[in-house]
Design an enzyme around this catalytic site. Structure first.
Site, PDB file in Angstrom:
ATOM      1  CD  GLU A 166      -0.152   5.259 -10.116  1.00  0.00           C
ATOM      2  OE1 GLU A 166      -1.088   5.785  -9.473  1.00  0.00           O
ATOM      3  OE2 GLU A 166       0.740   4.582  -9.583  1.00  0.00           O
ATOM      4  CG  HIS A 408       4.166  -2.746   1.289  1.00  0.00           C
ATOM      5  ND1 HIS A 408       3.420  -1.794   1.924  1.00  0.00           N
ATOM      6  CD2 HIS A 408       4.281  -2.324   0.002  1.00  0.00           C
ATOM      7  CE1 HIS A 408       3.081  -0.846   1.055  1.00  0.00           C
ATOM      8  NE2 HIS A 408       3.593  -1.148  -0.110  1.00  0.00           N
ATOM      9  CG  HIS A 409      10.615  -2.088   2.050  1.00  0.00           C
ATOM     10  ND1 HIS A 409      11.850  -2.533   1.613  1.00  0.00           N
ATOM     11  CD2 HIS A 409      10.388  -2.707   3.233  1.00  0.00           C
ATOM     12  CE1 HIS A 409      12.339  -3.393   2.500  1.00  0.00           C
ATOM     13  NE2 HIS A 409      11.472  -3.532   3.486  1.00  0.00           N
ATOM     14  CD  GLU A 410       4.361   4.000  -0.416  1.00  0.00           C
ATOM     15  OE1 GLU A 410       3.636   3.315  -1.140  1.00  0.00           O
ATOM     16  OE2 GLU A 410       5.129   4.880  -0.868  1.00  0.00           O
ATOM     17  CD  GLU A 479       3.001   4.077  -6.331  1.00  0.00           C
ATOM     18  OE1 GLU A 479       3.872   3.673  -5.549  1.00  0.00           O
ATOM     19  OE2 GLU A 479       1.860   3.595  -6.394  1.00  0.00           O
ATOM     20  CD  GLU A 503      -2.733   2.038  -7.160  1.00  0.00           C
ATOM     21  OE1 GLU A 503      -2.403   1.631  -6.047  1.00  0.00           O
ATOM     22  OE2 GLU A 503      -2.081   2.881  -7.797  1.00  0.00           O
TER      23      GLU A 503
HETATM   24  C1  NOJ Z   1       0.221   2.681  -4.126  1.00  0.00           C
HETATM   25  C2  NOJ Z   1       0.439   1.298  -4.640  1.00  0.00           C
HETATM   26  O1  NOJ Z   1       0.264   1.240  -6.027  1.00  0.00           O
HETATM   27  C3  NOJ Z   1      -0.501   0.372  -3.908  1.00  0.00           C
HETATM   28  O2  NOJ Z   1      -0.416  -0.916  -4.437  1.00  0.00           O
HETATM   29  C4  NOJ Z   1      -0.152   0.409  -2.440  1.00  0.00           C
HETATM   30  O3  NOJ Z   1      -1.069  -0.384  -1.749  1.00  0.00           O
HETATM   31  C5  NOJ Z   1      -0.225   1.826  -1.889  1.00  0.00           C
HETATM   32  N1  NOJ Z   1       0.535   2.725  -2.721  1.00  0.00           N
HETATM   33  C6  NOJ Z   1       0.332   1.922  -0.474  1.00  0.00           C
HETATM   34  O4  NOJ Z   1       1.707   1.666  -0.484  1.00  0.00           O
HETATM   35 CA    CA Z   2       0.148   3.122  -7.704  1.00  0.00          CA
END
Ligand code: NOJ
Ligand code: CA
Length: 740
Positions: A166, A408-410, A479, A503
């Protein structure tokens, strides 16, 4: 000396072997030096591009696989086939190459083969370790593959890293990378550089006499990601692999192969964008049934969190969350939670009214209060919604309007935790009709000490793809490692971020989006999240600062120049409502293509593409809506309506009976300098007249002074016409063409 044999094609000599590309312009030479060291070189049109460069490895036990080899055998083959991608920039891809496999042996019993494939647009080669050699289980300390170049070429590069790409790109001579490396790094929650001489692939280079060289890798499976180590004074590069937590750079078990190392060579920048070298070096589709995979045009309850208008979290009342033990219903909401029922319904209404396929919602699940920066293992369970997010009801509401919700799975980079919960998480998605997930890997990796690009993580990403395929789920991973064409084999990988995307807001350099198609996009599509019409953060999110550096026309152009089967309209509905005529292009544009043409290109300066939509996909999209659990059978996507010139009230049935039109979209973006594009419409059907709608930067448009100034012009055009359109600094244009 072992016996020399040749299967078909050219006859190798004892001292060297040569391979030419199908068009004869590229020549690869392989040789063993006097002490048995394998080297290769590459010529383009009779001129050297890669000087004799070493091949081999250093193993963790000290063994060097760099010399003492003899040529056991060299065999030749060729291939000319056409395959059909499930989605892509064109409906058919030609895979045409000549191949040479050199089998090397050593007196100590080591066997190492190298397979070279030479296409008209470049070289791919990989190492192969057969089962009958001495090496069975072995650990790599470093891969020593070199690329010795012929001059101090111009490079578009980001600095080497084991965890993130990034970054903004820097354009400099190879010899200047060392001194400029530190200056271009941005703070990132997980970043690990290995010194000022590292760069990442895909690396775009240009020689002083106008040859474009692109170095990357293809099919990275069960092997770490490669960076490159630059020797600026010698103009040479060498592979530098990502170590695992114990410092090993590849744990191998024969028989096995490495990823392909690729060197694309062309004298026309447009051909870099047209190249399918990386996809062709990947294995064919591994899935028998791909009927559930489809392109997606989506919106998101997302930008409002990125800009700080709302938040992912629900409450400020818990200093640390213990999942399963924290009773959210007893906690006071902080009032800024974006993923609440009312807000989500508002987005569903807007997305449905404007013909989108899907809506992403982030911050829907418990755990966002302490997900960031604390390297917490048990961080999310991916199945428990916050009290104000009624998951069953919202899905039913969305489906009734022809919209699918995107999960969404962070993972917060706890891959251990994600794998622990994956079956339950995917099963929940199946139960409620989600068919796509955006995953994320923010922060340092757990298992502790691993890197985003080390071999165990490469294996994790593939594990999630296989698992997702079992559940018929499409994946968009942020990521995660930058892609290397695996979407050919696993077409449910419909997107990755893996580069600096929207972002980053005001940090993104003008010109960034005219470099990415030469670099990051070579390996697969990017979820760049374009479509930001309001550049001023203080307007989108009162109290926030910063201005993005692009014009509105630039954002429209990206839907054509940036290929992805997953395209987002990333801005807030409120911002689109202020510019409904420009928003029309985002509603109309297709995301999957029959044919793509690259009309103008120069890295960092401008890109102009023309693309013809794949009609099959639009038909499938209409059927897809009908397959939703609660879906209405008469929904039609905005793009399908446009192609057939149907009104907003048109239904899927109307689409089937509608007369097909010939439709093309053209898009352009440019960098720090303005550029006038010349669009020759000779790709249109000469027997037809087309209605053209041109969305362009207004004469006074400029990313700093007038980023929202655009014009929309309608006209009738023919194949013999030429359209000249000026793109402002960090500007662009979009053009839709529909036959009358
Ligand atoms: C980074 C991601 O690139 C972004 O799109 C996301 O909203 C945030 N992490 C939270 O998961
Ligand atoms: Ca990102």
């Amino acid at each position: 000396m072992l016996a020399l044999a040749c299967s078909k094609g050219q006859a190798p000599s004892n001292t060297g072997t040569e391979l030419t590309s199908p068009d004869g312009k590229l020549t690869l030479n392989f040789a063993l030096t006097a002490n048995g060291a394998p080297v290769y070189s590459l010529d383009f049109n009779g001129k050297r591009v890669v000087k004799p460069s070493k091949l081999g490895f250093e193993l963790c036990d000290g063994t060097l696989l760099t010399e003492g080899f003899e040529l056991a055998d060299a065999s030749f083959d060729s291939c000319d086939e056409t395959w059909k991608p499930v989605w892509g920039e064109e409906s058919e891809i030609r895979n045409h190459y000549n191949e040479m496999l050199v089998r090397l042996g050593r007196s100590d019993g080591v066997k190492m083969n190298i397979r070279f494939r030479l296409f008209d647009d470049g070289l791919g080669f990989r190492y192969e370790f057969p089962q009958d050699g001495k090496l069975r289980y072995f650990n790599i300390a470093e891969e020593l593959t070199e690329f010795v170049l012929c001059g101090d070429h111009t490079a578009w590069w980001i600095s080497g890293d084991y965890d993130t790409q990034e970054y903004n790109y820097t354009k400099s001579r190879l010899s200047r990378i060392h001194s400029q490396s530190l200056a271009m790094r941005l703070s990132n929650v997980s970043a690990t550089d290995f010194g000022p001489d590292g760069v990442q692939t895909a690396l775009q280079l240009k020689t002083d006499d106008g040859i474009y060289i692109n170095i990357h890798e293809a099919a990275v499976v069960n092997y770490p990601t490669a960076n490159l180590l630059v020797n600026g004074s010698k103009h040479s590069l060498r592979i530098w692999l990502t170590p695992d937590a114990q410092g090993v750079k590849g744990r191998m078990q024969a028989p096995c192969v490495t990823p392909w190392r690729t060197v694309m060579v062309t004298d026309d920048a447009r051909k870099v964008l047209a190249s399918r070298l990386i996809l062709n070096l990947n294995e064919p589709c591994a899935l028998d049934d791909v009927s559930w995979i489809h392109p997606v045009k989506y919106m998101g309850v997302w930008w409002e969190m990125i800009t700080g208008k709302t938040q992912w979290s629900y409450t400020s009342d818990v200093p640390s969350v213990q999942l399963g033990k924290t009773d959210y219903s007893a906690l006071k909401p902080h009032g800024k939670h974006g993923a609440n029922n009312e807000n989500v319904r508002r987005y569903i209404d807007f997305a449905a009214a404007n013909g989108f396929d899907a809506l992403l919602i982030e911050g829907w699940n418990e755990g966002w209060e302490d997900w960031f920066g604390c390297q917490k293992d048990y961080v999310f369970d991916f199945v428990t919604p916050y009290p104000d997010f009624d998951l069953p009801a919202l899905n039913a509401y969305a489906h009734s309007k022809g919209i699918r919700l995107v999960m969404h799975h962070e993972t917060s980079s706890s891959t251990v935790n994600y794998e622990r919960h994956m079956d339950a998480a995917y099963a929940l998605m199946n139960r409620y009709g989600y068919d796509a997930v955006k995953s994320g890997y923010v922060g340092n990796i757990i298992p502790y000490g691993e890197h985003h690009y080390s071999q165990p993580l490469i294996n994790h990403y593939l594990y999630t793809l296989r698992k997702a395929a079992d559940y018929h789920i499409m994946v968009n991973a942020h990521e995660a490692v930058r892609p290397t064409g695996l979407c050919r084999t696993w077409p449910n990988l419909i997107g990755n971020e893996s580069a600096m995307g929207t972002e980053y807001r005001a940090h993104i350099n003008p010109g960034h989006t005219s470099i990415l198609p030469f670099t990051r996009l070579q390996g697969g599509p990017m979820d760049y999240t374009p479509g930001i019409f309001e550049q001023d953060m203080s307007i989108t999110a009162p109290g926030q600062k910063g201005k993005m550096r692009h014009t509105i026309a630039n954002q429209l152009g990206l839907y054509v120049t940036f290929y992805s089967p997953l395209q987002m309209a990333a801005d807030l509905p409120d911002n689109y409502e202020r510019f409904p005529d420009a928003f029309q292009f985002i509603k109309d544009v297709a995301v999957d293509w029959e044919k793509s043409l690259y009309l103008e290109a120069e890295p960092g300066e401008y890109i102009v593409c023309a693309r013809k939509p794949r009609i099959e996909t639009l038909n499938k999209a209409a059927e897809g809506v009908a397959s939703l659990p609660d879906g209405k059978k008469d929904m039609l996507s905005g793009a399908a309506r446009f192609v057939y010139a149907l009104p907003e009230s048109a239904t899927a049935r109307d689409l089937v009976v509608a007369k097909a039109r010939d439709v093309w979209y053209v898009g352009g973006v440019c960098g720090e300098k303005a550029h006038e594009a010349t669009v020759k419409l000779d790709f249109l059907d000469p027997s037809l007249t087309y209605e053209a709608v041109l969305y362009a930067d207004a004469p006074d448009a400029d990313y700093e002074t007038a980023p929202q100034a655009y014009t929309i012009t309608r006209s009738q055009v023919k194949a013999s016409d030429i359209i000249k359109v000026r793109m402002a600094r960090s500007g662009g244009f979009a053009l839709s063409l529909r036959s009358l």
